[in-house]
Write an enzyme that holds these catalytic residues in place. Structure first.
Site, PDB file in Angstrom:
ATOM      1  N   TRP A 102      16.035 -28.638  24.354  1.00  0.00           N
ATOM      2  CA  TRP A 102      16.113 -27.318  23.714  1.00  0.00           C
ATOM      3  C   TRP A 102      15.346 -27.289  22.385  1.00  0.00           C
ATOM      4  O   TRP A 102      15.261 -26.258  21.744  1.00  0.00           O
ATOM      5  CB  TRP A 102      17.561 -26.894  23.500  1.00  0.00           C
ATOM      6  CG  TRP A 102      18.402 -27.963  22.882  1.00  0.00           C
ATOM      7  CD1 TRP A 102      18.566 -28.176  21.547  1.00  0.00           C
ATOM      8  CD2 TRP A 102      19.171 -28.966  23.558  1.00  0.00           C
ATOM      9  NE1 TRP A 102      19.396 -29.254  21.354  1.00  0.00           N
ATOM     10  CE2 TRP A 102      19.782 -29.764  22.580  1.00  0.00           C
ATOM     11  CE3 TRP A 102      19.399 -29.259  24.905  1.00  0.00           C
ATOM     12  CZ2 TRP A 102      20.604 -30.843  22.883  1.00  0.00           C
ATOM     13  CZ3 TRP A 102      20.211 -30.325  25.210  1.00  0.00           C
ATOM     14  CH2 TRP A 102      20.804 -31.103  24.224  1.00  0.00           C
TER      15      TRP A 102
ATOM     16  N   GLU B 175      24.001 -25.350  21.564  1.00  0.00           N
ATOM     17  CA  GLU B 175      24.937 -25.482  20.451  1.00  0.00           C
ATOM     18  C   GLU B 175      26.390 -25.369  20.923  1.00  0.00           C
ATOM     19  O   GLU B 175      27.256 -26.096  20.468  1.00  0.00           O
ATOM     20  CB  GLU B 175      24.660 -24.423  19.379  1.00  0.00           C
ATOM     21  CG  GLU B 175      23.394 -24.658  18.584  1.00  0.00           C
ATOM     22  CD  GLU B 175      23.419 -25.976  17.810  1.00  0.00           C
ATOM     23  OE1 GLU B 175      24.505 -26.461  17.481  1.00  0.00           O
ATOM     24  OE2 GLU B 175      22.337 -26.529  17.565  1.00  0.00           O
TER      25      GLU B 175
ATOM     26  N   THR C  35      31.041 -32.407  22.224  1.00  0.00           N
ATOM     27  CA  THR C  35      30.525 -33.120  23.403  1.00  0.00           C
ATOM     28  C   THR C  35      29.373 -34.029  22.995  1.00  0.00           C
ATOM     29  O   THR C  35      28.550 -33.640  22.177  1.00  0.00           O
ATOM     30  CB  THR C  35      30.014 -32.101  24.454  1.00  0.00           C
ATOM     31  OG1 THR C  35      31.083 -31.213  24.774  1.00  0.00           O
ATOM     32  CG2 THR C  35      29.536 -32.778  25.715  1.00  0.00           C
TER      33      THR C  35
ATOM     34  N   LEU D 250      33.977 -30.525  30.619  1.00  0.00           N
ATOM     35  CA  LEU D 250      33.588 -30.508  29.199  1.00  0.00           C
ATOM     36  C   LEU D 250      34.785 -30.294  28.276  1.00  0.00           C
ATOM     37  O   LEU D 250      34.694 -30.563  27.083  1.00  0.00           O
ATOM     38  CB  LEU D 250      32.558 -29.404  28.937  1.00  0.00           C
ATOM     39  CG  LEU D 250      31.103 -29.751  29.269  1.00  0.00           C
ATOM     40  CD1 LEU D 250      30.220 -28.538  29.043  1.00  0.00           C
ATOM     41  CD2 LEU D 250      30.604 -30.906  28.417  1.00  0.00           C
TER      42      LEU D 250
ATOM     43  N   TYR E  44      28.552 -22.141  11.471  1.00  0.00           N
ATOM     44  CA  TYR E  44      27.634 -23.226  11.799  1.00  0.00           C
ATOM     45  C   TYR E  44      26.677 -22.816  12.926  1.00  0.00           C
ATOM     46  O   TYR E  44      25.449 -22.931  12.808  1.00  0.00           O
ATOM     47  CB  TYR E  44      28.421 -24.489  12.209  1.00  0.00           C
ATOM     48  CG  TYR E  44      27.535 -25.470  12.913  1.00  0.00           C
ATOM     49  CD1 TYR E  44      26.690 -26.288  12.178  1.00  0.00           C
ATOM     50  CD2 TYR E  44      27.463 -25.508  14.307  1.00  0.00           C
ATOM     51  CE1 TYR E  44      25.804 -27.140  12.818  1.00  0.00           C
ATOM     52  CE2 TYR E  44      26.587 -26.359  14.950  1.00  0.00           C
ATOM     53  CZ  TYR E  44      25.768 -27.169  14.198  1.00  0.00           C
ATOM     54  OH  TYR E  44      24.878 -27.990  14.827  1.00  0.00           O
TER      55      TYR E  44
ATOM     56  N   ASP F   8      27.768 -28.760   9.549  1.00  0.00           N
ATOM     57  CA  ASP F   8      28.756 -29.326  10.464  1.00  0.00           C
ATOM     58  C   ASP F   8      29.238 -30.669   9.926  1.00  0.00           C
ATOM     59  O   ASP F   8      28.922 -31.043   8.791  1.00  0.00           O
ATOM     60  CB  ASP F   8      28.178 -29.469  11.881  1.00  0.00           C
ATOM     61  CG  ASP F   8      27.132 -30.575  11.951  1.00  0.00           C
ATOM     62  OD1 ASP F   8      26.689 -31.048  10.887  1.00  0.00           O
ATOM     63  OD2 ASP F   8      26.773 -30.982  13.067  1.00  0.00           O
TER      64      ASP F   8
END
Ligand code: SF4
Length: 346
Positions: free
Chosen positions: A23, A36, A42, A79, A117, A135
C-alpha cells in the site's frame, strides 16, 4: 537537535531501512485506509495477506460498500476486534454516499471507526496533508528521545506528544523520494518513517540504540532508561468469564445464532451458549468435548467448556437460532473460540 535535523536523519534512516509494503506504492485513499484499519492490532505479516484478499475481493470502496456485512465479517475472520470490520463496512457506505473519498482531516475523521491517528495517516499518505499520525510507535520514540515520562494514556500526554510530533512533521521537506524512488510528500514519508523506526529500531524491548542515528541526542539512551519509556498508567482490570458452548448435531444439521449488540463478537455466529446458567434444562445426553479452553482477549480471559449433543429431535430454541448443514458452517463468520470448537468436532 533541531526539528529539521531530526527529519533529515529520520528520512535518511527510512531510505535505507523502510519496509516495502504494497500500500506504499499507491495514493489510493481506499487502499491506504484499508491497510490502516487492518494493521491496528495486527502484525504486518498477517495483515498484508488480509489486505491483499480484501483488495482482490473488493478493489474499490464502492464494491466494499455493496458487500453484505456477513461477507465482510467472513473475510475478516481471524483478525479479531470485529468492530473494526463492521465500522469499515459502514464507513465504505458513508464514503459512497458522499460521492468521493473525503480529503481533509476533519472530513476523514467523521468516517465511522476513524480516529485521529488513522485520519492523519490517510490524509498525509493519500493527500499530502501535513498531519502527524501519532500511534504507539510515535509515543515510544518521542518519549525516549526527549526522556518524557508523562503517561501516554492521559489527556496531558496525548496533547504533549501530538504537539511534539506536529512540530517535527512541519520541519519535513515538502516532497522527497520514497525508498522505492517515487516522489512522495514529506508528510507521508515522515509518518511512514516514524512507524517503521518505532517498529524495527526503537522497539519496545531491546531497542537497537547502538545502531541508531539518534544515539548521541537521545536522552533516554544517555540516561540508560530507554526500556522504561513510555510510561502508561495501568487502568483496566482483567476479568474472567466462564462460557459453555453446546454443539447440537441433528441429521447433519447444527444450530447457530448471531450475537447481538452490547457485548464481544457482535454480529458473529455461535452455537447455544450458557454463561452463569445451569445445563440441567438441556434434553438428551451431553457429551463432553473439552473443559477449560482458554482464550485471551484484551481485557478478558474466557474459559470455555465444549459439549456435543447428538439428537434425533431439534431441541426448542429461541427464534433467532437457525439450522445450517454442518458442511456449510464454514460460510458463517464465527469467533476464534467457536472455530476451536468446530476444529475439535471435525
Ligand atoms: S537511541 Fe535507542 S531509545 Fe533512543 S531513539 Fe534510538 S533506538 Fe530509540
Amino acid at each position: 537537535m533541531s526539528p529539521a535535523a531530526f527529519c533529515a536523519s529520520l528520512l535518511k534512516w527510512y531510505d535505507a531501512n523502510g519496509r516495502d509494503l504494497p500500500w506504499r506504492h499507491t495514493c489510493d485513499p481506499y487502499a491506504i485506509w484499508l491497510s490502516e484499519v487492518i494493521l491496528q492490532q495486527t502484525r504486518i505479516s498477517q495483515g498484508t495477506a488480509y489486505w491483499q484478499r480484501f483488495m482482490q475481493a473488493w478493489p474499490t470502496v464502492e464494491t466494499l460498500a455493496a458487500a453484505t456485512e456477513d461477507e465482510v465479517l467472513k473475510m475478516w475472520q481471524g483478525l479479531g476486534y470485529y468492530s473494526r470490520a463492521r465500522n469499515l463496512h459502514t464507513a465504505a457506505q458513508q464514503i459512497v454516499a458522499l460521492g468521493q473519498f473525503p480529503r481533509t482531516l476533519e472530513e476523514i475523521r467523521r468516517l465511522k471507526g476513524v480516529g485521529d491517528y488513522t485520519a492523519a495517516a490517510i490524509a498525509s499518505m493519500a493527500f499530502g496533508v501535513t498531519a502527524a499520525a501519532v500511534d504507539g510507535n510515535v509515543y515510544r520514540v518521542l518519549s525516549r528521545l526527549y526522556a518524557i515520562d508523562t503517561p501516554i494514556n492521559t489527556t496531558e500526554g496525548k496533547h504533549l506528544f501530538t504537539r511534539l510530533a506536529d512540530e517535527l512533521i512541519h520541519a519535513a521537506p515538502h516532497t522527497a523520494l520514497s525508498p522505492q524512488g517515487e516522489e512522495t510528500s514529506g508528510a507521508s514519508l515522515f509518518n511512514q518513517a516514524m512507524m517503521d523506526f518505532g517498529a524495527t529500531q526503537c522497539t519496545p524491548q531491546s531497542p537497537l540504540c547502538l545502531l541508531c542515528p539518534f544515539m548521541e541526542d537521545c536522552e533516554a539512551h544517555r540516561r540508560g532508561i530507554a526500556e522504561e519509556l513510555p510510561v502508561k498508567l495501568k487502568k483496566t482490570k482483567i476479568t474472567t468469564r466462564h462460557l459453555i458452548y453446546i454443539y447440537v448435531r441433528c441429521h447433519g444439521y447444527t444450530t447457530i445464532h448471531r450475537r447481538g449488540a452490547g457485548d464481544i463478537w457482535q454480529g458473529l455466529w455461535e452455537p447455544p451458549l450458557f454463561e452463569n446458567q445451569s445445563l440441567s434444562q438441556w434434553p438428551g445426553h451431553l457429551r463432553q468435548l473439552a473443559i477449560g479452553v482458554k482464550h485471551v482477549l484484551t481485557h478478558r480471559i474466557l474459559m470455555a467448556d465444549f459439549y456435543v449433543l447428538d439428537t434425533d429431535q431439534r431441541p426448542p430454541l429461541p427464534d433467532d437460532y437457525i439450522w445450517v448443514p454442518e458442511s456449510r458452517l464454514s460460510d458463517y463468520a464465527v469467533p476464534r473460540l467457536v472455530e476451536k470448537l468446530v476444529e475439535m468436532i471435525a
